[in-house]
Design an enzyme around this catalytic site. Sequence first.
Site, short mmCIF file in Angstrom:
data_model
loop_
_atom_site.label_atom_id
_atom_site.label_comp_id
_atom_site.label_asym_id
_atom_site.label_seq_id
_atom_site.Cartn_x
_atom_site.Cartn_y
_atom_site.Cartn_z
N ILE A 138 0.94 -1.11 -0.04
CA ILE A 138 0.04 -0.13 0.02
C ILE A 138 0.86 1.31 0.05
O ILE A 138 1.57 1.64 1.29
CB ILE A 138 -0.84 0.22 1.21
N PRO A 139 1.19 1.62 -1.30
CA PRO A 139 2.25 2.79 -1.49
C PRO A 139 2.18 4.11 -0.88
O PRO A 139 1.90 5.19 -1.64
CB PRO A 139 2.42 2.63 -3.02
N CYS A 140 1.96 4.01 0.48
CA CYS A 140 1.73 5.72 1.21
C CYS A 140 3.17 6.48 0.74
O CYS A 140 2.85 7.68 0.95
CB CYS A 140 1.54 5.42 2.71
N HIS A 141 4.20 5.70 0.62
CA HIS A 141 5.33 6.83 0.15
C HIS A 141 5.05 7.63 -1.13
O HIS A 141 5.76 8.26 -1.28
CB HIS A 141 6.61 5.66 0.09
#
Length: 177
Positions: A138-141
């Site tokens: 879950i690419p919150c970056h």
Amino acid sequence: MAEGQPRGITLLTPLGRLLLRHDTDGVLHEAIFEDGPSADGVRAIEGPAQPDVAAQRIIEAFSRYFAGEADALAALAVAPCGSDFERAVWAVLRRIPPGETRSYADVARALGGAATGRGPNARAVGRANARNPIALAIPCHRVIGADGSLTGYAGGLHRKRWLLAHEGWRPAQESLI
């Protein structure tokens, strides 16, 4: 969690130890950085001596990601624990392609929010982003400030910078040089 006991694997990655928790169906429930970087490549350092098929698929996906296949984690099944709103935010994050970013306001707009105050706002998205239990998959970056700045990341800004560069993202300012 699905049937069976949750299982854990710790991977040694270029960004440090990554604790992964999954169920027997191979659904990822947690991916959290534990410590600093390593030059030893991606490999399982803790977990069962013979990982089951589900664990092997997860290890392989993370190995491919760190080897440069930026979209290798997109097909992983995830089931993060969170509120309905948090899960909605995380679903939007999964749709951000590698090498691209969105602002917190962009994510809020994707959820029906607006600058007028109706629907979720950027701060609510930021809070949900900070509570993401599954780093990378879950690419919150990939969420940055509206001005293009790298804002907080639970794994540390050094990791956020590394991950975005690894995926091919270049800040808008860099294109002007």
